[in-house]
Structures are given as C-alpha cells and as structure tokens.
Design an enzyme around this catalytic site. Structure first.
Site, PDB file in Angstrom:
ATOM      1  NE  ARG A   1      32.865  41.613  42.446  1.00  0.00           N
ATOM      2  CZ  ARG A   1      33.863  42.477  42.379  1.00  0.00           C
ATOM      3  NH1 ARG A   1      35.015  42.221  42.978  1.00  0.00           N
ATOM      4  NH2 ARG A   1      33.721  43.629  41.730  1.00  0.00           N
TER       5      ARG A   1
ATOM      6  CE  LYS B   1      37.976  42.985  47.485  1.00  0.00           C
ATOM      7  NZ  LYS B   1      36.678  42.515  47.882  1.00  0.00           N
TER       8      LYS B   1
HETATM    9  N1  PMM Z   1      34.622  43.694  46.146  1.00  0.00           N
HETATM   10  C1  PMM Z   1      34.684  44.780  45.349  1.00  0.00           C
HETATM   11  C2  PMM Z   1      33.564  45.163  44.584  1.00  0.00           C
HETATM   12  N2  PMM Z   1      32.419  44.454  44.630  1.00  0.00           N
HETATM   13  N3  PMM Z   1      31.199  42.626  45.451  1.00  0.00           N
HETATM   14  C3  PMM Z   1      31.109  41.561  46.245  1.00  0.00           C
HETATM   15  N4  PMM Z   1      29.959  40.860  46.302  1.00  0.00           N
HETATM   16  N5  PMM Z   1      32.162  41.146  47.010  1.00  0.00           N
HETATM   17  C4  PMM Z   1      33.347  41.801  47.016  1.00  0.00           C
HETATM   18  O1  PMM Z   1      34.256  41.385  47.759  1.00  0.00           O
HETATM   19  C5  PMM Z   1      33.473  42.964  46.195  1.00  0.00           C
HETATM   20  C6  PMM Z   1      32.347  43.353  45.409  1.00  0.00           C
HETATM   21  C7  PMM Z   1      35.944  45.580  45.289  1.00  0.00           C
HETATM   22  O2  PMM Z   1      36.852  45.009  44.413  1.00  0.00           O
HETATM   23  P1  PMM Z   1      37.090  45.545  42.908  1.00  0.00           P
HETATM   24  O3  PMM Z   1      37.343  47.029  42.985  1.00  0.00           O
HETATM   25  O4  PMM Z   1      38.244  44.813  42.401  1.00  0.00           O
HETATM   26  O5  PMM Z   1      35.874  45.262  42.102  1.00  0.00           O
END
Ligand code: PMM
Length: 281
Positions: free
Chosen positions: A256, A216
């Site tokens: 994650r 992020k």
């Molecule tokens: N961040 C993203 C997408 N899905 N789900 C959860 N539970 N928590 C998060 O912080 C989260 C998520 C965005 O990040 P990405 O585009 O790298 O997937």
C-alpha cells in the site's frame, strides 16, 4: 474481482486519503474531484487498486463524525468504481464499509481488523468480499502508549491469529482474509524494523499479506541524527520503494503506497531478479 491467489509480484494499492489531516498527504485530495483525479493518476502510474480513506489514523488524530466520513469517501468510491477501477475502502466503520460496497468498492480495509465496530464482521461476511485485517491495539489518540511487546513478531502473529479466529466465528470466510502487520500502529521504529525483517513469519500465517510502510515516520528517521526531526513525509518515497522491493522478495501479496510510480519501478527490479519458473524459462 481482486484475486487473493499467491503472487510472484505484489499488487500495488495506491492511497487516496480524502482527509484534511493525514500525516502523509493530508488536505491534498480533500475535494472529491481532486481525490478522483488523483485516483486516476495512480491507476495510470500502474496501481492495481485504489484505497480510499476518509479518516486520518496518524498518531493523536481525532475521528471525524460518521456523516462526514461518508460525505468524504462515497462520491470518490462511486466515481472510481464506475470507471472499472478496483476500489478498496479504508474504514473502521461498518456503515461506511456498507455504503462503499453499495457504491462499487471491492475490498474492505479496516485498520482495526473489525475491532472498532462490532458490526463490521457481519457486513464483510454478508458481502463475501476480501477483508484486510490489520494488527491494531487502540485508536490513534492512545495507540502509541500500547507499543509494548515481549517479542513483537510473535506477539503480532499471535494477535492476528486470534483476530482471524474471532472473525471466522462471526461468519467471515477465512479465505477472504488478508493480513497486515500494521506498521506504525502501536509500534516503535524498532518494532517496525523487526516486523519488516521477519515478513516471512507473517506470510507463514497462511493469508495474503499486505504491507503498508509508505511514508511512515520510521523511514523518515533513517540516517537522521538522534533527536533530529524525521525527513518530511513526501521525502520518504525512495525508502518506501526499497521496502516495496523487500516486501516483494519476501512474499507480500500487495503493498500500500502513495508514490505508485516509484514502487512499480522497485517491483520491476524485484521481478527481474526473480529466478524464472519452469513455465517462464
Ligand atoms: N496505514 C494507514 C492507513 N491505512 N491500511 C492498512 N491496511 N495498512 C496500513 O499500514 C495503513 C492503512 C496510515 O497511512 P496514511 O495516513 O498514509 O494513509
């Protein structure tokens, strides 16, 4: 079956974004075969479950139509689940969650915690599967205008608690709810750091805690002069591994991440530093 029991070492959720435009890896795994192969690589690197998503949530992103989201994720969920992989579906749409569950997904990860689609709670309640409820205030097009808090830690805790109550009223079992503070969603860098500093307050809400800091922007800004561009997303894996270490030390149930191998090593260090329990010593 994904266990929600308290853990001394967090589970590792590997990210597979089947999108053309995610900030972290957009376009890399857009074809189903590439996404499936990437899911397998993440399992080989030590992931415990794979989070498959078909909608980018980067700030400002437009939503894909439902049919397109289904087209992106269903073949990937089906193929990975058929191989015995624990699959989580990252979606805000009840119809996508339902299709993914039919295809073998074991967990629903809804960044809106059921707010974006009024049918989501019913789908999750009916399936009786674990449900990730992330702190969320608005869709990506407007979310950064909502990054206003009195005290971000107590406000996020209060909003998550209210969400849990609403979901319980809709029939979702409390013991199936996993909470997530929503790093980067309606948050400034300072809000993200405050939440990370106070993970204990989030763990104290009494639900398993998922931490999603991977790649992020607030990590990309570390060590950069004010006003300079943040480091590119793919150069944020070392700092992500450090936040995984921190999350392990502060009671996270899962992290994650995109770079599973780096986080596995960080969790090995956290494990080695942990005082052995009576049973282990
Ligand atoms: N961040 C993203 C997408 N899905 N789900 C959860 N539970 N928590 C998060 O912080 C989260 C998520 C965005 O990040 P990405 O585009 O790298 O997937």
């Amino acid at each position: 079956m994904i266990s929600l029991a308290p853990r001394s070492r967090p589970l590792v959720m590997g990210v597979v974004n089947v999108t053309p435009d995610s900030f972290s890896d957009g376009g890399e795994w857009f074809e189903p075969e590439a996404a499936i192969a990437h899911g397998r690589e993440l399992i080989a690197a030590g992931a415990d479950l794979i989070d498959v998503g078909g909608e980018s949530t980067r700030p400002g992103a437009e939503r894909p139509p439902l049919e397109e989201e289904l087209r992106r994720v269903v073949p990937v969920v089906k193929a990975l689940a058929a191989e015995g992989t624990a699959v989580s579906i990252d979606t805000m749409r009840a119809a996508v969650a339902a299709a993914a569950l039919d295809s073998g997904a074991a967990l629903v990860n809804d960044v809106s915690g059921g707010q974006a689609d009024g049918e989501m709670a019913a789908v999750v309640a009916q399936a009786g599967i674990p449900f990730v409820v992330m702190h969320w205030r608005a869709h990506s097009t407007t979310m950064q205008s909502q990054a206003v808090y009195g005290d971000v830690v107590s406000d996020v805790c209060a909003e998550l608690t209210a969400r849990v109550e609403t979901l319980k009223d809709s029939g979702v079992h409390s013991d199936q709810i996993i909470l997530d503070p929503g790093f980067g969603f309606s948050k400034t860098a300072e809000h993200n750091w405050a939440l990370l500093r106070h993970l204990d307050a989030l763990v104290a809400l009494g639900h398993p805690l998922l931490v999603g800091t991977s790649r992020k922007a607030f990590l990309g800004r570390l060590g950069r002069p004010a006003g300079a561009e943040p480091r590119p997303a793919t150069e944020r894996d070392l700092t992500t591994a450090v936040t995984s270490f921190h999350s392990a030390r502060h009671g996270a149930w899962a992290v994650r991440v995109h770079d599973v191998a780096a986080t596995v090593q960080a969790l090995d260090v956290a494990d080695a530093l942990r005082e052995p329990t009576e049973k282990e010593s």
